[in-house]
Motif scaffolding. Structure first.
Motif, PDB file in Angstrom:
ATOM      1  N   PHE A   1       0.748  -1.254  -0.022  1.00  0.00           N
ATOM      2  CA  PHE A   1      -0.035  -0.007  -0.027  1.00  0.00           C
ATOM      3  C   PHE A   1       0.814   1.395   0.074  1.00  0.00           C
ATOM      4  N   VAL A   2       0.287   2.404  -0.727  1.00  0.00           N
ATOM      5  CA  VAL A   2       0.877   3.557  -0.557  1.00  0.00           C
ATOM      6  C   VAL A   2      -0.163   4.503  -0.112  1.00  0.00           C
ATOM      7  N   VAL A   3       0.241   5.273   1.070  1.00  0.00           N
ATOM      8  CA  VAL A   3      -0.710   6.119   1.516  1.00  0.00           C
ATOM      9  C   VAL A   3      -0.256   7.290   2.063  1.00  0.00           C
ATOM     10  N   GLY A   4      -1.004   8.439   2.161  1.00  0.00           N
ATOM     11  CA  GLY A   4      -0.681   9.621   2.550  1.00  0.00           C
ATOM     12  C   GLY A   4      -1.180   9.799   3.857  1.00  0.00           C
ATOM     13  N   ASN A   5      -0.877  10.892   4.502  1.00  0.00           N
ATOM     14  CA  ASN A   5      -1.488  11.337   5.900  1.00  0.00           C
ATOM     15  C   ASN A   5      -2.851  11.488   5.937  1.00  0.00           C
ATOM     16  N   GLU A   6      -3.182  11.379   7.340  1.00  0.00           N
ATOM     17  CA  GLU A   6      -4.624  11.346   7.679  1.00  0.00           C
ATOM     18  C   GLU A   6      -5.549  12.851   7.494  1.00  0.00           C
ATOM     19  N   SER A   7      -4.892  13.865   7.040  1.00  0.00           N
ATOM     20  CA  SER A   7      -5.677  14.995   6.832  1.00  0.00           C
ATOM     21  C   SER A   7      -5.963  14.910   5.129  1.00  0.00           C
ATOM     22  N   ALA A   8      -5.230  13.964   4.324  1.00  0.00           N
ATOM     23  CA  ALA A   8      -5.668  13.555   3.136  1.00  0.00           C
ATOM     24  C   ALA A   8      -5.827  15.065   2.381  1.00  0.00           C
ATOM     25  N   ASP A   9      -5.096  15.765   2.326  1.00  0.00           N
ATOM     26  CA  ASP A   9      -5.034  17.048   1.561  1.00  0.00           C
ATOM     27  C   ASP A   9      -4.643  16.724   0.045  1.00  0.00           C
ATOM     28  N   LEU A  10      -4.571  17.705  -0.886  1.00  0.00           N
ATOM     29  CA  LEU A  10      -4.502  17.240  -2.212  1.00  0.00           C
ATOM     30  C   LEU A  10      -2.695  16.557  -2.415  1.00  0.00           C
ATOM     31  N   ASP A  11      -1.784  17.171  -1.732  1.00  0.00           N
ATOM     32  CA  ASP A  11      -0.523  16.601  -1.661  1.00  0.00           C
ATOM     33  C   ASP A  11      -0.578  15.476  -1.353  1.00  0.00           C
TER      34      ASP A  11
ATOM     35  N   CYS B   1       5.131  17.443  -1.251  1.00  0.00           N
ATOM     36  CA  CYS B   1       5.686  15.998  -1.385  1.00  0.00           C
ATOM     37  C   CYS B   1       5.818  15.444  -2.733  1.00  0.00           C
ATOM     38  N   ALA B   2       4.867  15.955  -3.559  1.00  0.00           N
ATOM     39  CA  ALA B   2       4.875  15.401  -4.754  1.00  0.00           C
ATOM     40  C   ALA B   2       6.164  15.833  -5.713  1.00  0.00           C
ATOM     41  N   SER B   3       6.730  16.769  -5.172  1.00  0.00           N
ATOM     42  CA  SER B   3       7.965  17.314  -6.025  1.00  0.00           C
ATOM     43  C   SER B   3       9.011  16.144  -5.554  1.00  0.00           C
ATOM     44  N   LEU B   4       9.133  15.644  -4.583  1.00  0.00           N
ATOM     45  CA  LEU B   4      10.011  14.361  -4.010  1.00  0.00           C
ATOM     46  C   LEU B   4       9.708  12.992  -4.826  1.00  0.00           C
ATOM     47  N   VAL B   5       8.520  12.809  -4.823  1.00  0.00           N
ATOM     48  CA  VAL B   5       7.785  11.788  -5.505  1.00  0.00           C
ATOM     49  C   VAL B   5       8.503  11.779  -7.072  1.00  0.00           C
ATOM     50  N   VAL B   6       8.347  12.846  -7.808  1.00  0.00           N
ATOM     51  CA  VAL B   6       8.819  13.025  -9.079  1.00  0.00           C
ATOM     52  C   VAL B   6      10.481  13.171  -8.860  1.00  0.00           C
ATOM     53  N   GLU B   7      11.081  13.566  -8.116  1.00  0.00           N
ATOM     54  CA  GLU B   7      12.463  13.664  -7.993  1.00  0.00           C
ATOM     55  C   GLU B   7      12.804  12.062  -7.777  1.00  0.00           C
ATOM     56  N   GLN B   8      12.274  11.294  -7.401  1.00  0.00           N
ATOM     57  CA  GLN B   8      12.641   9.853  -6.812  1.00  0.00           C
ATOM     58  C   GLN B   8      12.277   9.077  -8.127  1.00  0.00           C
ATOM     59  N   CYS B   9      11.093   9.409  -8.925  1.00  0.00           N
ATOM     60  CA  CYS B   9      10.839   8.743  -9.942  1.00  0.00           C
ATOM     61  C   CYS B   9      11.055   9.132 -11.160  1.00  0.00           C
ATOM     62  N   ARG B  10      11.769  10.110 -11.554  1.00  0.00           N
ATOM     63  CA  ARG B  10      12.056  10.663 -12.658  1.00  0.00           C
ATOM     64  C   ARG B  10      12.546   9.685 -13.558  1.00  0.00           C
ATOM     65  N   ASP B  11      13.889   8.930 -13.260  1.00  0.00           N
ATOM     66  CA  ASP B  11      14.389   8.066 -13.969  1.00  0.00           C
ATOM     67  C   ASP B  11      13.519   7.007 -14.700  1.00  0.00           C
ATOM     68  N   ALA B  12      12.884   6.451 -13.608  1.00  0.00           N
ATOM     69  CA  ALA B  12      12.072   5.199 -13.809  1.00  0.00           C
ATOM     70  C   ALA B  12      10.800   5.978 -14.851  1.00  0.00           C
ATOM     71  N   TRP B  13      10.390   6.914 -14.787  1.00  0.00           N
ATOM     72  CA  TRP B  13       9.284   7.589 -15.585  1.00  0.00           C
ATOM     73  C   TRP B  13       9.849   7.585 -16.901  1.00  0.00           C
ATOM     74  N   ASP B  14      11.197   8.097 -17.065  1.00  0.00           N
ATOM     75  CA  ASP B  14      11.794   8.398 -18.495  1.00  0.00           C
ATOM     76  C   ASP B  14      12.171   6.969 -19.045  1.00  0.00           C
ATOM     77  N   ALA B  15      12.099   6.158 -18.390  1.00  0.00           N
ATOM     78  CA  ALA B  15      12.562   4.786 -18.842  1.00  0.00           C
ATOM     79  C   ALA B  15      11.253   4.052 -19.415  1.00  0.00           C
ATOM     80  N   LEU B  16      10.088   4.571 -18.717  1.00  0.00           N
ATOM     81  CA  LEU B  16       8.883   3.909 -19.131  1.00  0.00           C
ATOM     82  C   LEU B  16       8.259   4.723 -20.397  1.00  0.00           C
ATOM     83  N   SER B  17       8.610   6.023 -20.665  1.00  0.00           N
ATOM     84  CA  SER B  17       8.291   6.529 -21.741  1.00  0.00           C
ATOM     85  C   SER B  17       8.963   6.092 -22.606  1.00  0.00           C
ATOM     86  N   ALA B  18      10.331   6.013 -22.654  1.00  0.00           N
ATOM     87  CA  ALA B  18      11.136   5.636 -23.530  1.00  0.00           C
ATOM     88  C   ALA B  18      10.895   4.238 -24.227  1.00  0.00           C
ATOM     89  N   SER B  19      10.192   3.529 -23.143  1.00  0.00           N
ATOM     90  CA  SER B  19      10.012   1.816 -23.618  1.00  0.00           C
ATOM     91  C   SER B  19       8.967   1.849 -24.457  1.00  0.00           C
TER      92      SER B  19
END
Length: 410
Positions: free
Chosen positions: A31-41, A160-178
């Protein structure tokens, strides 16, 4: 894993996997879960991270979980708007209402990845706290996620979404390239995912204009995501039937659209306003609850029918949540100038001591001064309440909640 699908199809796959009978369910479930305030981020970061980790090697299904019951989705029209841009809708997401009982899904058969927080709270913490394996977060480190985790990111950013993008950028680029670079479907999926990241980044940084919140990570992530939208101009090609997904993208318009939906709370009851963006902790035997509201106390008092009725509504909410210490934090720009206000209400002996300690230790740092000549202040047996305007606009709940918790733990 099948070739990557649309966000809508991915969410359907996650729901199907979760709803499978125990005998046919593949475990462990991640599971991937955000905090209990459940804001947009929290909400968008969970879906974006779950999607990208699912379709990147080793192709383990990650189930994004909204940390609220399904009924509470209606309190978040800004989330609905972003989901439509992402080619999906609230009906497609997984909420606490769909989470199987511990009898049906043993906690030992689960793995948890936290976004926008690094310590589970409430009932999820009681059931699954020992199963947390990773986090991507921009709050203060509470030391709950193992330091040897394969993914343990805790850094200061506006979103926090900025950190998600930062961490997954290489994987995302690889997915798009494939995929075929000329594929309309591939571009549509990348467009939909980009909106999931841009929504919270723009909201949390005031369209990248708030110097106190915006970091280089936020700016870089927004630029990367906008590159998925044909450079941020022109209509966006999409195969989705969702009505908002083909709207042209323009940064300010997109930000203003979501901000308006987030801040328009006129149709909500006071109780809904207090529960929409709510978080709680328990320290030193005292339960601390915090509500963030995107309007000032003058607005709330008018909505309630006066300061006394507003105070009664806050008292009832604190009673419902069994709080010894309650804080209501407001933000507003009604006169074109951003401002913060704060109310702290202690309703237990330990809570009173902590609130008074907080007042003494933090008032100068936060720039606190009495709101409306002390109209909402209170001193009586077992109750201590203060309402302030806050001159230091840098400090949000991200900083104030730890201050209150520290006052409790002395």
């Amino acid at each position: 894993m099948t070739p990557r699908a649309s966000v809508k199809t991915f969410l359907a796959t996650a729901r199907t996997a979760l709803a499978a009978p125990p005998s046919k369910r593949q475990t462990p479930l991640t599971f991937v879960v955000g905090n209990e305030s459940a804001d947009l981020d929290s909400l968008c970061s969970a879906i974006l991270l779950a999607y990208l980790r699912t379709y990147a090697p080793p192709h383990t299904l990650h189930i994004p979980l909204c940390h609220i019951p399904r009924d509470d989705l209606s309190l978040r029209p800004e989330f609905t708007s972003v989901l439509r841009r992402a080619g999906t809708s609230p009906e497609d997401v997984v909420t606490l209402s769909e989470l199987p009982s511990p009898e049906s899904l043993s906690p030992a058969d689960t793995r948890w990845l936290l976004v926008d927080h690094n310590a589970l709270t409430g009932q999820l913490a009681q059931l699954y706290g020992a199963q947390v394996e990773a986090c991507v977060d921009h709050h203060a480190d509470e030391g709950k996620v193992p330091r040897d985790s394969l993914l343990r990111v805790i850094e200061k950013t506006g979103s926090c979404a900025s950190l998600v993008v930062e961490q997954c950028r290489d994987a995302w680029d690889a997915l798009s390239a494939s995929s075929s670079s000329a594929s309309e479907e591939t571009r549509a999926i990348d467009t939909n995912l980009a909106y999931l990241g841009l929504g919270p980044i723009l909201i949390d940084t005031s369209n990248l204009q708030n110097a106190d919140k915006t970091t280089k990570s936020d700016i870089d992530a927004a630029a990367y995501l906008e590159s998925k939208l044909k450079g941020g101009s022109g209509p966006i090609a999409t195969t989705s039937s969702a009505s908002d997904s083909s709207k042209p993208y323009e940064r300010k318009s997109f930000h203003d659209e979501i901000a308006h939906l987030k801040e328009d709370i006129t149709s909500l009851s006071l109780r809904d306003n207090l529960r929409k963006d709510y978080k709680e902790w328990e320290d030193a035997g005292v339960r601390l609850g915090t509500s963030s509201v995107p309007q000032d106390f003058a607005f709330l008092a008018k909505q309630a029918g006066g300061e006394d009725k507003l105070a009664e509504a806050i008292r009832e909410w604190a009673k419902e949540k069994e709080l010894g210490l309650m804080a209501v934090l407001t933000t507003s720009s009604n006169d074109g100038k951003f401002k913060r206000e704060m109310l702290v209400w202690a309703q237990s002996e330990k809570g009173v001591q902590a609130a008074q300690r907080f007042d003494k230790q933090c008032s100068e740092e936060l720039g606190l001064s009495p709101w409306s000549n002390g109209k909402l202040d209170l001193d009586e047996a077992g109750h201590w309440r203060r309402c302030w305007t806050q001159a230091n606009l840098k400090n949000s709940r991200k900083q104030i909640a730890p201050m209150l918790r520290e006052a409790l733990n002395v």
